[in-house]
Design a protein around this motif. Structure first.
Motif, PDB file in Angstrom:
ATOM      1  N   THR A 132     -15.983  -5.416  -2.669  1.00 39.45           N
ATOM      2  CA  THR A 132     -16.185  -3.971  -2.569  1.00 39.45           C
ATOM      3  C   THR A 132     -16.450  -3.650  -1.103  1.00 39.45           C
ATOM      4  O   THR A 132     -17.577  -3.799  -0.626  1.00 39.45           O
ATOM      5  CB  THR A 132     -17.381  -3.526  -3.427  1.00 39.45           C
ATOM      6  OG1 THR A 132     -17.182  -3.959  -4.774  1.00 39.45           O
ATOM      7  CG2 THR A 132     -17.536  -2.011  -3.405  1.00 39.45           C
TER       8      THR A 132
ATOM      9  N   CYS B  64      -7.261   0.547  -8.025  1.00 42.30           N
ATOM     10  CA  CYS B  64      -7.797  -0.629  -7.349  1.00 42.30           C
ATOM     11  C   CYS B  64      -8.400  -1.656  -8.298  1.00 42.30           C
ATOM     12  O   CYS B  64      -8.167  -2.859  -8.170  1.00 42.30           O
ATOM     13  CB  CYS B  64      -8.812  -0.238  -6.272  1.00 42.30           C
ATOM     14  SG  CYS B  64     -10.237   0.673  -6.865  1.00 42.30           S
ATOM     15  N   ARG B  65      -9.203  -1.216  -9.286  1.00 40.56           N
ATOM     16  CA  ARG B  65      -9.815  -2.174 -10.205  1.00 40.56           C
ATOM     17  C   ARG B  65      -8.755  -2.885 -11.027  1.00 40.56           C
ATOM     18  O   ARG B  65      -8.788  -4.105 -11.187  1.00 40.56           O
ATOM     19  CB  ARG B  65     -10.813  -1.448 -11.114  1.00 40.56           C
ATOM     20  CG  ARG B  65     -11.357  -2.318 -12.250  1.00 40.56           C
ATOM     21  CD  ARG B  65     -12.127  -3.521 -11.756  1.00 40.56           C
ATOM     22  NE  ARG B  65     -13.486  -3.189 -11.361  1.00 40.56           N
ATOM     23  CZ  ARG B  65     -14.418  -4.107 -11.074  1.00 40.56           C
ATOM     24  NH1 ARG B  65     -14.111  -5.394 -11.105  1.00 40.56           N
ATOM     25  NH2 ARG B  65     -15.618  -3.741 -10.712  1.00 40.56           N
TER      26      ARG B  65
ATOM     27  N   ASP C 211      -4.843  -5.485  -1.284  1.00 41.91           N
ATOM     28  CA  ASP C 211      -5.566  -4.216  -1.314  1.00 41.91           C
ATOM     29  C   ASP C 211      -4.542  -3.092  -1.420  1.00 41.91           C
ATOM     30  O   ASP C 211      -3.620  -3.009  -0.600  1.00 41.91           O
ATOM     31  CB  ASP C 211      -6.397  -4.074  -0.033  1.00 41.91           C
ATOM     32  CG  ASP C 211      -7.116  -2.738   0.074  1.00 41.91           C
ATOM     33  OD1 ASP C 211      -7.206  -2.017  -0.936  1.00 41.91           O
ATOM     34  OD2 ASP C 211      -7.571  -2.410   1.184  1.00 41.91           O
TER      35      ASP C 211
ATOM     36  N   LYS D 138     -16.825   2.844  -4.335  1.00 36.26           N
ATOM     37  CA  LYS D 138     -15.714   3.308  -5.169  1.00 36.26           C
ATOM     38  C   LYS D 138     -14.370   2.689  -4.795  1.00 36.26           C
ATOM     39  O   LYS D 138     -13.318   3.324  -4.947  1.00 36.26           O
ATOM     40  CB  LYS D 138     -15.621   4.842  -5.144  1.00 36.26           C
ATOM     41  CG  LYS D 138     -16.852   5.542  -5.690  1.00 36.26           C
ATOM     42  CD  LYS D 138     -16.668   7.049  -5.704  1.00 36.26           C
ATOM     43  CE  LYS D 138     -17.909   7.740  -6.263  1.00 36.26           C
ATOM     44  NZ  LYS D 138     -17.754   9.219  -6.303  1.00 36.26           N
ATOM     45  N   HIS D 139     -14.389   1.487  -4.287  1.00 31.99           N
ATOM     46  CA  HIS D 139     -13.131   0.795  -4.023  1.00 31.99           C
ATOM     47  C   HIS D 139     -13.365  -0.709  -4.137  1.00 31.99           C
ATOM     48  O   HIS D 139     -14.466  -1.199  -3.870  1.00 31.99           O
ATOM     49  CB  HIS D 139     -12.596   1.130  -2.631  1.00 31.99           C
ATOM     50  CG  HIS D 139     -11.223   0.579  -2.376  1.00 31.99           C
ATOM     51  ND1 HIS D 139     -10.146   0.862  -3.183  1.00 31.99           N
ATOM     52  CD2 HIS D 139     -10.752  -0.260  -1.414  1.00 31.99           C
ATOM     53  CE1 HIS D 139      -9.079   0.233  -2.729  1.00 31.99           C
ATOM     54  NE2 HIS D 139      -9.413  -0.453  -1.669  1.00 31.99           N
TER      55      HIS D 139
ATOM     56  N   GLN E 298      -4.822  -0.150  -0.664  1.00 32.58           N
ATOM     57  CA  GLN E 298      -4.934   0.803   0.442  1.00 32.58           C
ATOM     58  C   GLN E 298      -4.447   0.234   1.775  1.00 32.58           C
ATOM     59  O   GLN E 298      -3.905   0.967   2.596  1.00 32.58           O
ATOM     60  CB  GLN E 298      -6.380   1.276   0.590  1.00 32.58           C
ATOM     61  CG  GLN E 298      -6.832   2.200  -0.525  1.00 32.58           C
ATOM     62  CD  GLN E 298      -8.155   2.884  -0.234  1.00 32.58           C
ATOM     63  OE1 GLN E 298      -8.630   2.879   0.904  1.00 32.58           O
ATOM     64  NE2 GLN E 298      -8.764   3.465  -1.249  1.00 32.58           N
TER      65      GLN E 298
ATOM     66  N   GLU F  59      -9.307   7.850  -9.844  1.00 29.23           N
ATOM     67  CA  GLU F  59      -9.987   6.643  -9.399  1.00 29.23           C
ATOM     68  C   GLU F  59      -8.996   5.584  -8.911  1.00 29.23           C
ATOM     69  O   GLU F  59      -9.363   4.449  -8.669  1.00 29.23           O
ATOM     70  CB  GLU F  59     -10.849   6.073 -10.545  1.00 29.23           C
ATOM     71  CG  GLU F  59     -10.091   5.371 -11.659  1.00 29.23           C
ATOM     72  CD  GLU F  59      -9.258   6.328 -12.491  1.00 29.23           C
ATOM     73  OE1 GLU F  59      -8.390   5.840 -13.227  1.00 29.23           O
ATOM     74  OE2 GLU F  59      -9.443   7.543 -12.389  1.00 29.23           O
ATOM     75  N   GLY F  60      -7.719   6.004  -8.759  1.00 30.32           N
ATOM     76  CA  GLY F  60      -6.725   5.095  -8.197  1.00 30.32           C
ATOM     77  C   GLY F  60      -6.381   3.953  -9.127  1.00 30.32           C
ATOM     78  O   GLY F  60      -6.539   4.043 -10.338  1.00 30.32           O
TER      79      GLY F  60
ATOM     80  N   ASP G 211       0.832  -1.196   0.000  1.00 27.50           N
ATOM     81  CA  ASP G 211       0.000   0.000   0.000  1.00 27.50           C
ATOM     82  C   ASP G 211       0.871   1.252   0.000  1.00 27.50           C
ATOM     83  O   ASP G 211       0.579   2.247  -0.673  1.00 27.50           O
ATOM     84  CB  ASP G 211      -0.948  -0.005   1.202  1.00 27.50           C
ATOM     85  CG  ASP G 211      -0.231  -0.251   2.519  1.00 27.50           C
ATOM     86  OD1 ASP G 211       0.707  -1.064   2.540  1.00 27.50           O
ATOM     87  OD2 ASP G 211      -0.623   0.347   3.544  1.00 27.50           O
TER      88      ASP G 211
ATOM     89  N   TYR H  69     -12.314  -0.189   7.080  1.00 30.85           N
ATOM     90  CA  TYR H  69     -13.474   0.048   6.213  1.00 30.85           C
ATOM     91  C   TYR H  69     -14.799   0.090   6.994  1.00 30.85           C
ATOM     92  O   TYR H  69     -15.864   0.100   6.398  1.00 30.85           O
ATOM     93  CB  TYR H  69     -13.535  -1.032   5.128  1.00 30.85           C
ATOM     94  CG  TYR H  69     -12.421  -0.906   4.113  1.00 30.85           C
ATOM     95  CD1 TYR H  69     -12.326   0.215   3.297  1.00 30.85           C
ATOM     96  CD2 TYR H  69     -11.448  -1.901   3.994  1.00 30.85           C
ATOM     97  CE1 TYR H  69     -11.298   0.342   2.374  1.00 30.85           C
ATOM     98  CE2 TYR H  69     -10.414  -1.780   3.065  1.00 30.85           C
ATOM     99  CZ  TYR H  69     -10.352  -0.659   2.258  1.00 30.85           C
ATOM    100  OH  TYR H  69      -9.334  -0.538   1.348  1.00 30.85           O
TER     101      TYR H  69
END
Length: 322
Positions: free
Chosen positions: A159, A34-35, A183, A163-164, A185, A31-32, A8, A214
């Motif tokens: 999820t 992550c996807r 992950d 949005k993550h 993050q 949008e980073g 991370d 989270y």
């Protein structure tokens, strides 16, 4: 791959020298990654190179020159293409690395991503306990129903909040079972258990800080009330019905000035990429030469009628070695 490497923090560091990402983060339009990270994790894991792909990504962030830049750049390009139609401001980001969002290549990639997204069967969950129970119970039911090998990984896209998205997999190993949680993050976590029940209990302990991060309750009957943020977007999907779509994503060639596929980048060592790229480029030229020297194709393109003269094609790829 050293599982103690804080991935991370590595990904966070990657933003610090990327002026485009800094600008987009400052304007709240990023949008980073992550996807992209979850898709690449799933593709590499299926080939048994999950940790190698993460190791290559770390090397790419700190030593991103030549072919070493591709593992990091691939995450950027995949994410940008995936969300190009729903997030503002991505056209300039793609242009900055030599890719046009309106190119045939990018359009085909987005169709492939859309097919994946539409095929996802998302299942809601309200607690860590419910998530692990559903993934383990339903996952192995489906694995046996499909008559897959017992050691086949159960791949999950989670999820944890709006949005993550994060990646998790459970796999049978020689010592019992292993859960891998990736992950961008909160980092990489690996959990081992002698049985599925002990794996679930150990995962609850090891991933506790992730669930707390989270704001996901550990159990449905916990002493604390479920916070308003929990349950809003918390869901997961398993990759059993997505394998064909993941295979199609793996075949995409979205790197500018390269014929490498996504799968090739995440399943090979960085030192092997140049040779693979050279081979792929030669194959593309050979295919192009075959198509353009075919008389039927020339008639379809009306090249003979227009008096166009095709450039001399190499008799073999040996003429383009070098």
């Amino acid at each position: 791959m050293n599982v103690n490497v804080p991935l991370d923090e590595v990904m966070g560091f990657s933003f610090t020298y990327d002026p485009i990402q800094i600008a987009r983060l400052a304007n709240s339009i990023s949008e980073g990654f992550c996807r992209a990270d979850t898709l690449l994790s799933a593709i590499s894991s299926k080939q048994g190179t999950f940790l190698k792909s993460l190791d290559n990504m770390v090397s790419s962030v700190f030593n991103g020159v030549g072919y070493a830049k591709y593992p990091y750049q691939l995450r950027f390009l995949l994410q940008e293409n995936y969300y190009a139609e729903v997030v503002d401001g991505l056209d300039n980001s793609l242009l900055s690395v030599g890719t046009k969002s309106e190119s045939i290549q990018s359009k085909y990639a987005r169709i492939t991503f859309d097919n994946f997204y539409l095929a996802e069967n998302r299942v809601p969950f309200k607690s860590a306990e419910e998530l692990l129970d559903k993934v383990i119970t339903e996952g192995y039911k489906e694995l046996f129903r499909l008559k897959l090998k017992p050691e086949s990984p159960i791949q999950v896209f989670i999820t944890p909040t709006k949005k993550h998205i994060v990646y998790m997999e459970i796999q049978k190993v020689d010592t019992g079972f292993r859960l891998t949680f990736q992950d961008i993050q909160t980092g990489l976590k690996i959990v081992n258990g002698n049985s599925l029940s002990s794996l679930s209990a150990e995962a609850t302990r090891v991933l506790r800080e992730v669930f707390e991060y989270y704001k996901i309750p550990l159990t449905d009957a916990g002493p604390q009330p479920i916070p308003p943020s929990a349950g809003q977007g918390t869901s997961f999907s398993m990759a059993f019905n997505l394998q064909g779509h993941l295979d199609n994503i793996g075949k995409l060639q979205i790197l500018p000035d390269s014929a490498l596929t996504i799968k090739e980048v995440v399943t090979h060592d960085i030192s092997e990429l140049k040779a693979l790229d050279d081979k792929a480029i030669k194959s593309m030229i050979e295919e192009y030469a075959s198509l353009m020297t075919d008389r039927d194709n020339q008639k379809r393109l009306k090249l003979d009628n227009l008096g166009d003269k095709l450039p001399d094609m190499p008799a073999s790829t040996k003429q383009i070695d070098g």
